[in-house]
Motif scaffolding. Structure first.
Motif, PDB file in Angstrom:
ATOM      1  N   HIS A 199       0.967  -1.781  -0.484  1.00 54.95           N
ATOM      2  CA  HIS A 199      -0.164  -0.115  -0.310  1.00 54.95           C
ATOM      3  C   HIS A 199       0.971   1.488  -0.008  1.00 54.95           C
ATOM      4  O   HIS A 199       2.322   1.262   0.461  1.00 54.95           O
ATOM      5  CB  HIS A 199      -0.810  -0.062   1.554  1.00 54.95           C
ATOM      6  CG  HIS A 199      -2.290  -1.711   1.454  1.00 54.95           C
ATOM      7  ND1 HIS A 199      -2.861  -1.382   1.310  1.00 54.95           N
ATOM      8  CD2 HIS A 199      -1.548  -2.309   1.553  1.00 54.95           C
ATOM      9  CE1 HIS A 199      -3.553  -2.294   1.113  1.00 54.95           C
ATOM     10  NE2 HIS A 199      -3.036  -3.121   1.850  1.00 54.95           N
ATOM     11  N   THR A 223      -0.553  -2.575  14.527  1.00 57.41           N
ATOM     12  CA  THR A 223       0.005  -4.215  14.347  1.00 57.41           C
ATOM     13  C   THR A 223      -1.722  -3.882  12.875  1.00 57.41           C
ATOM     14  O   THR A 223      -0.601  -4.087  11.274  1.00 57.41           O
ATOM     15  CB  THR A 223      -0.381  -5.414  14.450  1.00 57.41           C
ATOM     16  OG1 THR A 223       1.044  -4.707  15.818  1.00 57.41           O
ATOM     17  CG2 THR A 223       0.382  -6.253  13.223  1.00 57.41           C
ATOM     18  N   ILE A 224      -2.035  -3.528  12.884  1.00 55.92           N
ATOM     19  CA  ILE A 224      -2.819  -3.722  11.585  1.00 55.92           C
ATOM     20  C   ILE A 224      -3.060  -2.754  10.667  1.00 55.92           C
ATOM     21  O   ILE A 224      -2.951  -2.998   9.411  1.00 55.92           O
ATOM     22  CB  ILE A 224      -5.010  -4.068  12.307  1.00 55.92           C
ATOM     23  CG1 ILE A 224      -4.832  -5.332  12.677  1.00 55.92           C
ATOM     24  CG2 ILE A 224      -5.145  -3.700  10.774  1.00 55.92           C
ATOM     25  CD1 ILE A 224      -5.721  -5.479  13.731  1.00 55.92           C
ATOM     26  N   GLN A 277       0.163  -3.175   8.640  1.00 54.78           N
ATOM     27  CA  GLN A 277      -0.521  -4.021   6.923  1.00 54.78           C
ATOM     28  C   GLN A 277      -1.362  -3.060   6.263  1.00 54.78           C
ATOM     29  O   GLN A 277      -0.626  -4.040   4.572  1.00 54.78           O
ATOM     30  CB  GLN A 277      -1.308  -5.055   7.512  1.00 54.78           C
ATOM     31  CG  GLN A 277      -0.592  -5.870   8.694  1.00 54.78           C
ATOM     32  CD  GLN A 277       0.310  -6.542   7.975  1.00 54.78           C
ATOM     33  OE1 GLN A 277       0.624  -7.280   6.867  1.00 54.78           O
ATOM     34  NE2 GLN A 277       1.772  -6.140   8.600  1.00 54.78           N
ATOM     35  N   GLN A 278      -1.675  -1.936   6.324  1.00 54.66           N
ATOM     36  CA  GLN A 278      -2.453  -1.330   5.462  1.00 54.66           C
ATOM     37  C   GLN A 278      -1.406  -0.240   4.912  1.00 54.66           C
ATOM     38  O   GLN A 278      -1.411   0.875   4.111  1.00 54.66           O
ATOM     39  CB  GLN A 278      -4.201  -0.508   5.800  1.00 54.66           C
ATOM     40  CG  GLN A 278      -4.591  -2.177   5.977  1.00 54.66           C
ATOM     41  CD  GLN A 278      -5.615  -1.634   6.859  1.00 54.66           C
ATOM     42  OE1 GLN A 278      -6.797  -0.389   6.130  1.00 54.66           O
ATOM     43  NE2 GLN A 278      -5.280  -1.490   7.798  1.00 54.66           N
ATOM     44  N   MET A 318      -3.181  -9.180   2.369  1.00 54.46           N
ATOM     45  CA  MET A 318      -3.649  -8.806   3.811  1.00 54.46           C
ATOM     46  C   MET A 318      -4.191 -10.297   4.248  1.00 54.46           C
ATOM     47  O   MET A 318      -4.425 -10.457   5.550  1.00 54.46           O
ATOM     48  CB  MET A 318      -5.217  -7.788   3.823  1.00 54.46           C
ATOM     49  CG  MET A 318      -5.875  -7.460   4.914  1.00 54.46           C
ATOM     50  SD  MET A 318      -4.741  -6.116   5.437  1.00 54.46           S
ATOM     51  CE  MET A 318      -5.656  -5.189   4.250  1.00 54.46           C
ATOM     52  N   LEU A 326      -2.315 -10.431   7.853  1.00 58.34           N
ATOM     53  CA  LEU A 326      -3.125 -10.075   9.149  1.00 58.34           C
ATOM     54  C   LEU A 326      -4.058 -11.511   9.673  1.00 58.34           C
ATOM     55  O   LEU A 326      -4.246 -11.111  11.257  1.00 58.34           O
ATOM     56  CB  LEU A 326      -4.467  -8.812   8.985  1.00 58.34           C
ATOM     57  CG  LEU A 326      -4.039  -7.988   9.427  1.00 58.34           C
ATOM     58  CD1 LEU A 326      -2.777  -7.367   9.982  1.00 58.34           C
ATOM     59  CD2 LEU A 326      -4.903  -6.700   8.444  1.00 58.34           C
ATOM     60  N   LEU A 339      -2.081 -13.876  11.675  1.00 58.85           N
ATOM     61  CA  LEU A 339      -1.626 -13.664  12.903  1.00 58.85           C
ATOM     62  C   LEU A 339      -3.301 -13.432  14.307  1.00 58.85           C
ATOM     63  O   LEU A 339      -2.703 -13.986  15.039  1.00 58.85           O
ATOM     64  CB  LEU A 339      -1.108 -12.046  13.236  1.00 58.85           C
ATOM     65  CG  LEU A 339      -0.517 -11.730  13.995  1.00 58.85           C
ATOM     66  CD1 LEU A 339       0.347 -12.094  15.238  1.00 58.85           C
ATOM     67  CD2 LEU A 339      -0.171  -9.376  14.393  1.00 58.85           C
ATOM     68  N   TYR A 340      -3.984 -12.564  13.801  1.00 56.68           N
ATOM     69  CA  TYR A 340      -5.354 -12.358  14.300  1.00 56.68           C
ATOM     70  C   TYR A 340      -6.137 -13.287  13.592  1.00 56.68           C
ATOM     71  O   TYR A 340      -6.985 -13.319  12.941  1.00 56.68           O
ATOM     72  CB  TYR A 340      -6.361 -11.019  13.514  1.00 56.68           C
ATOM     73  CG  TYR A 340      -4.964  -9.704  14.265  1.00 56.68           C
ATOM     74  CD1 TYR A 340      -4.648  -9.865  15.980  1.00 56.68           C
ATOM     75  CD2 TYR A 340      -4.378  -9.665  13.631  1.00 56.68           C
ATOM     76  CE1 TYR A 340      -4.772  -8.735  16.408  1.00 56.68           C
ATOM     77  CE2 TYR A 340      -3.396  -8.284  14.706  1.00 56.68           C
ATOM     78  CZ  TYR A 340      -3.622  -7.869  16.166  1.00 56.68           C
ATOM     79  OH  TYR A 340      -2.848  -7.259  16.488  1.00 56.68           O
ATOM     80  N   PHE A 390       5.977 -11.462  11.995  1.00 50.91           N
ATOM     81  CA  PHE A 390       5.743  -9.779  12.398  1.00 50.91           C
ATOM     82  C   PHE A 390       6.821 -10.316  13.672  1.00 50.91           C
ATOM     83  O   PHE A 390       5.970  -9.707  15.364  1.00 50.91           O
ATOM     84  CB  PHE A 390       4.559 -10.100  13.691  1.00 50.91           C
ATOM     85  CG  PHE A 390       3.257  -9.881  12.705  1.00 50.91           C
ATOM     86  CD1 PHE A 390       3.061  -8.891  11.499  1.00 50.91           C
ATOM     87  CD2 PHE A 390       2.613 -10.714  11.664  1.00 50.91           C
ATOM     88  CE1 PHE A 390       1.337  -8.755  11.162  1.00 50.91           C
ATOM     89  CE2 PHE A 390       1.588 -10.123  10.882  1.00 50.91           C
ATOM     90  CZ  PHE A 390       1.116  -9.690  10.375  1.00 50.91           C
ATOM     91  N   VAL A 433       8.279  -7.688  15.309  1.00 52.41           N
ATOM     92  CA  VAL A 433       7.534  -6.886  16.680  1.00 52.41           C
ATOM     93  C   VAL A 433       6.779  -7.061  17.750  1.00 52.41           C
ATOM     94  O   VAL A 433       6.955  -7.112  18.833  1.00 52.41           O
ATOM     95  CB  VAL A 433       7.340  -5.317  16.541  1.00 52.41           C
ATOM     96  CG1 VAL A 433       8.512  -4.521  15.702  1.00 52.41           C
ATOM     97  CG2 VAL A 433       5.970  -5.101  15.188  1.00 52.41           C
ATOM     98  N   ARG A 434       5.692  -8.552  16.971  1.00 51.80           N
ATOM     99  CA  ARG A 434       5.060  -8.835  18.138  1.00 51.80           C
ATOM    100  C   ARG A 434       4.924  -9.809  19.038  1.00 51.80           C
ATOM    101  O   ARG A 434       5.018 -10.383  19.825  1.00 51.80           O
ATOM    102  CB  ARG A 434       3.574  -9.112  17.815  1.00 51.80           C
ATOM    103  CG  ARG A 434       3.427  -7.893  16.439  1.00 51.80           C
ATOM    104  CD  ARG A 434       3.162  -6.787  17.137  1.00 51.80           C
ATOM    105  NE  ARG A 434       1.961  -6.682  18.294  1.00 51.80           N
ATOM    106  CZ  ARG A 434       0.444  -6.507  18.022  1.00 51.80           C
ATOM    107  NH1 ARG A 434       0.321  -6.601  16.919  1.00 51.80           N
ATOM    108  NH2 ARG A 434      -0.028  -6.829  19.544  1.00 51.80           N
TER     109      ARG A 434
END
Lengths: 424, 150
Positions: free
Chosen positions: A40, A367-368, A371-372, B1, B4, B7-8, B122, B124-125
Motif C-alpha cells: 500500500h 499492527t493492523i 499492514q495497510q 491482507m 493479518l 496473526l489474528y 511480525f 515486533v510482536r
C-alpha cells in the motif's frame, strides 16, 4: 558555497498558481514518502515521533561531507574555515528562526532531552537547594520529568506537578498557586506529545516571572508546527529537537538567555569549551562554546540549518494552517467511528490525534494499520503519567506534518474500520 | 491482507476477548509480574505448585490481543504439567514464534499453541506472544523482581 549571510529569506514556494497551499509540491520534496509498504502507499502519520527529511536536508548533509568536511573552530586551512562558516551560519539560522536576541544564546545539543538535562545539571544543580521546588505539569514527556526528579532527589528538593483536566488542558490556577517562594524553576512543555495540547505559554511565563521564577520550555512538539519567538515569549530556556522539524536526528538546540547562560557552570568539559588550560586553572570559553565541548555534530547542525531554511521557505503560517485543517478533519472523522474515544480534546491543539478503541489494544491497532501501509505510534508515548491520568495503558496516536493530506486521513479512517472488522 | 489473518486467528481473538483462568489464585504459592515497557503490557501470573507439578495457574493484567490470548492459552496448556514440561513447551513455543523451529520438528507438544506461528512474520510482536511465558518462567524460578521483555 553558502555563507554566513544565509538568512531566512521568507520566500514562500509551495503556493500554486491559484494561491492555494500545494501539498503535492511539498510531498515531492520528500523522497521517502513515495514508496509502498505491505503493498500500500505509505501513509506516514508518526510525525510526533520523528518527521521525514526533505531533499534539501539530505543534500546539505551530503554536500558538507563531499565538499567541506573538516573540524570547526580549529584549523587555519580552507576546509576548516568552510566548515566553521557553515556551522556558524546554521547557528544564525536558528537564532533568526527563534528570534533570539543573540547567536551566542543558541547552544547545539543532541536534542530536547539533552537540552533539558543540560539545564538540570548546570542551572539546576547551582540553583536548587534542599527544600526548594521545581514545578512541572502533568502532561510532560518523561524527558521533562526524570531530569528534575534526579535533581530533586540529589538536592532533597521537591518536584511539584500542576494537574490537567479531562480535556488535557493545564489547570492554570493550580499552576499559578504552585509557583511559590521556594520554586526555583518551572519546566513546561509548549505542546504535549501525547495529547497535542498547546499550553498558554505566554501567560504561564508571565505568571512565573511575576514570582521571579525562570521558565524552561520543552519545545519539541511546538517548533515544527508554529512560530516560536523566544523574545516575545520571554522564556528563559527553550529547547527543541532537529529531527521533529524535518532535520537530522541527534541534533537539537538549547536557547538560553545570555545572562543565565553566562552565570551557569559548564555542562560537559573538554575541547572547544575552554579558552585556556593549565594544570592549575582552566578558563572557560565564551558563549555558546562553553556548552559545546568536543567536536560537535557538524553535518547535523548544517542539516538542521537546511531544515529550518526549508520550513521558512514553506512558511510557518502555511504549515500551521494546513496541519490545523488536517487535524480538524481527522478529529471529526475519527471521533465519528463507533467505539473510538479521543484522548486529549483541548481547545488549542497541534498535530496530535491520540485515541483508543473500545476493547482493542493500541498495539493491535498499530499492527493492523501497518499492514495497510499506515504508520502511527502506539504505546505510552514516554508519557506514562498522562496515560495514568486518562486511565489507559496506551493510546494510538496519529500525528500530522506539512506533507500529509486529507486523502491520508481517509486512509486512516478506512484503516481503523478494518481494525474493527478484524476484532468484530 | 492474508498475513493479518495469520496473526489474528479466530482462536486468538476469541481468547483475547474471553481469556481463560483470568483471576487471582488464592492458593498460589508462586507468582511473578511481567512487563513490556515498549507497549505497557503488564501481567501477573499466579501458580499453585505442588511438588514439581503445576496444580493450578491463572493470570491477570492488561495487554494486546496477542499477549492476552497467549497468556490465556498458556494457562490451559501448562495446567497439570510438571515444571520441566512447561519449560520445554516454552522453549518450543519460543522457537516457533521467532521462526527458529527446527525443520520437520514435531508440533504435537504445542497443540493449539500453533495458532501463534503467524507471529514469526511480525517480529515486533514476538515480545507480546512471549510475555506471559517469561512471566511464568520467573514465577517458577521464584524471582521477586518483575520481569521485563526489554
Amino acid at each position: 558555497m553558502t555563507s554566513a549571510a544565509r538568512k531566512l529569506d521568507g520566500e514562500k514556494r509551495p503556493v500554486s498558481a491559484t494561491g492555494r497551499f500545494d501539498v503535492e509540491r511539498v510531498r515531492a520534496d520528500f523522497p521517502i514518502l513515495h514508496q509502498k509498504v505491505h503493498g500500500h502507499p505509505l501513509v506516514y502519520l508518526d510525525n510526533a515521533a520523528t518527521s521525514q527529511k526533505p531533499r534539501a536536508v539530505i543534500d546539505a548533509i551530503t554536500r558538507y561531507y563531499e565538499g567541506s568536511n573538516a573540524n570547526v573552530h580549529r584549523g587555519v586551512h580552507f576546509l576548516s574555515e568552510n566548515a566553521t562558516e557553515e556551522y556558524e551560519a546554521a547557528r544564525l539560522t536558528v537564532q533568526e528562526f527563534l528570534n533570539a536576541a543573540h547567536s551566542r544564546e543558541i547552544v547545539f545539543v543532541r536534542g530536547t532531552t539533552e537540552g533539558i538535562n543540560l539545564v538540570a545539571q548546570t542551572f539546576g544543580r547551582a540553583q536548587v537547594q534542599a527544600g526548594d521546588e521545581v514545578l512541572i505539569t502533568a502532561m510532560e514527556h518523561h524527558s521533562n520529568i526524570v531530569p528534575w526528579q534526579i535533581l530533586c532527589d540529589e538536592k532533597r528538593a521537591r518536584l511539584r506537578v500542576a494537574s490537567i483536566n479531562d480535556q488535557g488542558e493545564l489547570l492554570l490556577d493550580e499552576f499559578a498557586n504552585l509557583l511559590g517562594p521556594r520554586t526555583k524553576l518551572a519546566a513546561v512543555t509548549h505542546v504535549s506529545n501525547a495529547l497535542g495540547t498547546i499550553n498558554p505559554l505566554k501567560r504561564m511565563i508571565e505568571m512565573a516571572h511575576s514570582r521571579n521564577v525562570p521558565v524552561l520550555v520543552d519545545g519539541a512538539q511546538a517548533v515544527p508546527h508554529m512560530k516560536v519567538d523566544v523574545q516575545d515569549l520571554d522564556c528563559d530556556f527553550y529547547t527543541f529537537s532537529g529531527h521533529k522539524v524535518y532535520g537530522p536526528t541527534g541534533i537539537g538546540v538549547l536557547y538560553g538567555k545570555a545572562t543565565l547562560l553566562h552565570a551557569m557552570p559548564p555542562y560537559q568539559s573538554g575541547g572547544d569549551m575552554i579558552s585556556s588550560v593549565t594544570f592549575e586553572k582552566t578558563t572557560y570559553n565564551q558563549l555558546p562554546y562553553k556548552f559545546e565541548a568536543g567536536t560537535p555534530h557538524i553535518a547535523r547542525v548544517i542539516g538542521l540549518g537546511a531544515a529550518l531554511q526549508y520550513v521558512d521557505g514553506l512558511g510557518m503560517e502555511n504549515i500551521g494552517a494546513h496541519e490545523h485543517d488536517l487535524l480538524a478533519y481527522a478529529t471529526e472523522a475519527v471521533s465519528a467511528i463507533p467505539g473510538v474515544r479521543l484522548i486529549g480534546t483541548a481547545k488549542e491543539k497541534a498535530s496530535v490525534l491520540s485515541f483508543v478503541i473500545e476493547d482493542i489494544h493500541p498495539h493491535d491497532i498499530g499492527t493492523i494499520l501497518d499492514q495497510q501501509g499506515i504508520a502511527i505510534r502506539t504505546g505510552h508515548h514516554c508519557s506514562q503519567p498522562v496515560m495514568e491520568r486518562f486511565g489507559v495503558p496506551a493510546t494510538a496516536r496519529a500525528s500530522f506534518a506539512v506533507y500529509n493530506t486529507r486523502k491520508e486521513v481517509d486512509a486512516l479512517v478506512r484503516g481503523i474500520e478494518k481494525v474493527r472488522q478484524v476484532f468484530a | 491482507m492474508s498475513d493479518l489473518r495469520d496473526l489474528y486467528q479466530d482462536v486468538i481473538l476469541e481468547h483475547s476477548k474471553a481469556p481463560r483462568n483470568y483471576r487471582e489464585l488464592p492458593a498460589a504459592n508462586h507468582k511473578a509480574e511481567g512487563f513490556n515497557p515498549l507497549c505497557g503490557d503488564r501481567f501477573t501470573v499466579y501458580v499453585a505448585l505442588e511438588g514439581d507439578a503445576i496444580r493450578d495457574i491463572s493470570f491477570q493484567g492488561s495487554g494486546c490481543a496477542i499477549s492476552k490470548a497467549s497468556a490465556s492459552m498458556m494457562t490451559q496448556i501448562v495446567k497439570g504439567k510438571t515444571m520441566a514440561e512447561a519449560e520445554k513447551i516454552f522453549g518450543r513455543f519460543h522457537e516457533m514464534v521467532t521462526g527458529h523451529a527446527p525443520a520437520g520438528g514435531s508440533e504435537s507438544e504445542l497443540g493449539k499453541l500453533t495458532v501463534f506461528s503467524g507471529v514469526s512474520e511480525f517480529p515486533v510482536r514476538v515480545k507480546c506472544a512471549t510475555l506471559a511465558w517469561h512471566t511464568l518462567h520467573a514465577a517458577l524460578e521464584g524471582k521477586q523482581d518483575p520481569v521485563s521483555t526489554e
